[in-house]
Design an enzyme around this catalytic site. Structure first.
Site, PDB file in Angstrom:
ATOM      1  CD  GLN A  29      15.505 -23.184  45.953  1.00 26.59           C
ATOM      2  OE1 GLN A  29      15.656 -21.960  45.983  1.00 26.59           O
ATOM      3  NE2 GLN A  29      16.515 -24.041  46.032  1.00 26.59           N
ATOM      4  NE  ARG A  79      -1.129 -22.572  36.014  1.00 28.34           N
ATOM      5  CZ  ARG A  79      -1.748 -21.843  35.092  1.00 28.34           C
ATOM      6  NH1 ARG A  79      -2.348 -22.442  34.076  1.00 28.34           N
ATOM      7  NH2 ARG A  79      -1.772 -20.524  35.176  1.00 28.34           N
ATOM      8  CD  GLU A  95     -16.528 -30.257  70.461  1.00 27.99           C
ATOM      9  OE1 GLU A  95     -17.667 -30.748  70.615  1.00 27.99           O
ATOM     10  OE2 GLU A  95     -16.316 -29.024  70.455  1.00 27.99           O
TER      11      GLU A  95
END
Length: 390
Positions: free
Chosen positions: A283, A272, A246
């Site tokens: 940046q 956007r 797991e």
């Protein structure tokens, strides 16, 4: 060092991503009281036909017989395609915490009885070990199993059991020798519907809401003697074996989910606009995207190393623990970054806030990240004096 997956694995993973995107859908509206068992079963059977729920089970019992490295890549592909990370988590928990213990510790009769159905998608399994007062402290379970004639009698309560509301079979850990330490626990295979086994109401969770979770109550639950998995006193070994799988393979689901959200975030910052320019040209935004990619790549390398070691039979305590911590922390960080870059849209329904909510439990289940660090430090013998040389 070869970082390329075999062509057949790449083809398989591409097919799984396409299948998951097409047939498994996105997050469901998850009101625990209105949980749609039929739809969950429908999607589960579809996943079974694709070989997902029995990926690492032997082909002789209906599985695909994949090794840990290939299975991790498969889980990554599932996470990339399935926007319902909770559902993908349920598949992984079933496979690595329940099916693999039967593969590694079950008798021939137990394997014959259960593995085919568990691998095909006909049956769902759950591993019940956590208790209200025993999470990481598994050697102090209060659930008891006492031998009474030709039966075992189980009493106790298990908490936060993944898949419990839909499970057909439970792997239940109980103390057969209270205070007996590592050899005081025993694992049992208990079918749903056994008298004395009652599943509580599903929990309403902050994340992984598509994965049904509930408590399991055991009241004078009588089961045959041969329903023991791995032998009396082998419960801790069964649990450790399940965690080995797991903590490695399951977290591939999060790799895929992170990649999916990074891709959608790159698309978002390209569309956007603010101040007349796409925000991706700022940046600070570009740097944050780079940090997200670097975080994912670093976590992925650690997880694939752990899977590679598991495939070769290595102990893997250190590598799997490091990978579990790295992937879970990376998922939280990338979720936060994805929300931040979307601004107000990030805190409305969408893949960014969903990833963040789904990532939070990853730092807790399979052993908290603090417990992982304890285990790693112990494996590295941190704080232990070296024996003096003669």
């Amino acid at each position: 060092m070869n970082f390329d997956l075999p062509p057949e694995t790449e083809t398989m993973c591409a097919a799984v991503t396409a299948f998951a995107r097409r047939d498994l859908g996105g997050p469901k509206s998850y009101d625990p009281e209105l949980f749609d068992h039929d739809d969950f079963r429908r999607r589960w059977r579809l996943a079974g036909r694709q070989g997902l729920v029995g990926a690492t089970a032997p082909s002789a019992h209906g599985g695909c017989g994949l090794d840990a490295l290939t299975a991790t890549a498969l889980m990554e592909a599932l996470g990339a395609g399935c926007a319902d990370t909770g559902f993908a988590f349920s598949i992984a928990a079933h496979l690595f915490a329940s099916v693999m213990p039967i593969v590694e510790f079950g008798t021939g009769e137990q394997q014959q009885q259960w593995l085919s159905g568990l691998s095909s998608g006909e049956l769902i399994a759950a591993h019940a070990i956590t208790e209200p007062n025993a999470g990481s402290d598994i050697l102090n379970l209060t659930t008891r199993a006492e031998c009474s004639g030709d039966h075992w009698v189980l009493n106790g309560v298990k908490a936060f059991t993944t898949n419990a509301p839909v499970a057909d079979l439970f792997v239940i850990q109980a103390a057969t020798e209270p205070g007996g330490g590592y050899f005081g626990l025993t694992a049992f295979l208990v079918p749903a519907g056994t008298p004395g086994l009652l599943v509580g109401a599903p929990h309403d969770k902050v994340g992984l809401r598509g994965s049904p979770t509930a408590d399991v109550h055991l009241t004078d639950c009588r089961i045959p003697l041969d329903w023991v998995l791995g032998g009396v006193g082998a419960g801790a070994s069964v649990f450790a074996g399940s965690m080995k799988w797991e903590r490695t393979c399951l977290f591939g689901v999060y790799l895929g989910a992170m990649r999916r959200v990074i891709d959608s975030t790159i698309e978002f910052v390209g569309e956007r606009t603010q101040f007349g320019t796409p925000i991706g040209e700022f940046q600070s935004v570009g740097h944050r995207i780079v940090d997200m990619v670097a975080t994912l790549q670093s976590a992925r390398l650690q997880l694939m190393l752990a899977a590679w070691e598991l495939s070769r039979g290595a102990d893997g305590t250190v590598s799997s623990g490091l990978a579990k911590v790295a992937v879970s922390e990376a998922a939280v960080k990338i979720g936060l970054d994805a929300v931040q870059l979307r601004g107000a849209l990030g805190v409305t329904a969408g893949d960014a806030e969903t990833l963040l909510r789904d990532a939070l439990p990853a730092r807790i289940f399979s052993g908290t990240n603090e417990i992982q660090k304890n285990n790693i430090a112990r494996a590295l013998r941190v704080g232990r004096r070296a024996r003096p040389r003669r």
